[in-house]
Motif scaffolding. Structure first.
Motif, PDB file in Angstrom:
ATOM      1  N   ALA A  32       0.832  -1.212   0.000  1.00 30.89           N
ATOM      2  CA  ALA A  32       0.000   0.000   0.000  1.00 30.89           C
ATOM      3  C   ALA A  32       0.865   1.261   0.000  1.00 30.89           C
ATOM      4  N   TRP A  60      -3.243   5.868   3.980  1.00 28.24           N
ATOM      5  CA  TRP A  60      -4.078   5.560   5.150  1.00 28.24           C
ATOM      6  C   TRP A  60      -4.231   4.055   5.356  1.00 28.24           C
ATOM      7  N   PHE A  61      -4.361   3.325   4.257  1.00 27.27           N
ATOM      8  CA  PHE A  61      -4.441   1.865   4.362  1.00 27.27           C
ATOM      9  C   PHE A  61      -3.138   1.310   4.915  1.00 27.27           C
ATOM     10  N   CYS A  65      -2.547  -0.826   8.345  1.00 29.42           N
ATOM     11  CA  CYS A  65      -1.853  -2.125   8.352  1.00 29.42           C
ATOM     12  C   CYS A  65      -0.722  -2.138   9.372  1.00 29.42           C
TER      13      CYS A  65
END
Length: 132
Positions: A32, A60-61, A65
């Motif tokens: 990501a 943001w992902f 994570c």
């Protein structure tokens, strides 16, 4: 204390699930980050870049994570010695390699695959020497 005969299975299964989560979170976070960086393109490091980073879904992902990975890592360390857990965390390299190959279409050389085999062999040796 009398232990149920299936306790070891639940403990092993729980540990395997935690490791799968860690490898998944860490690998997804790396991928990501790469996707988010590619989406941002070539920008100078300035306020405009910071604002673009702040609204990028890939970034943001990735942050989510890494937060998930942190908490899973804490749970793993409760169950395992650091001397075993830290080398086992190199499985993330394998996850990122596979994810970048399958998800991003990156070309992986034979030497990279040999590296994966060496990592897996080293982990097998470490696990074999670990006391149960």
């Amino acid at each position: 204390m009398i232990r149920n005969k299936t306790d070891w299975l639940h403990e092993r299964l729980g540990t395997v699930v935690l490791w799968a989560l860690l490898i998944g979170f860490e690998s997804a976070g790396q991928i990501a980050t790469k996707v988010g960086g590619d989406q941002l393109g070539q920008m100078d490091f300035n306020l405009q870049w910071l604002l673009a980073v702040a609204v990028n879904p890939g970034v943001w992902f990735a942050i989510a994570c890494y937060i998930g990975a942190f908490f899973v890592w804490m749970l793993i360390l409760r169950r395992s010695s650091l001397s075993l857990a830290f080398p086992l965390s190199s499985l993330v390299f394998v996850g990122v390699l596979l994810g970048s190959w399958l998800g991003l279409g990156e070309q992986i050389s034979v030497l990279h695959w040999v590296g994966v085999a060496v990592i897996m062999g080293g982990i097998a040796l470490l696990a074999e020497g670990e006391e149960t």
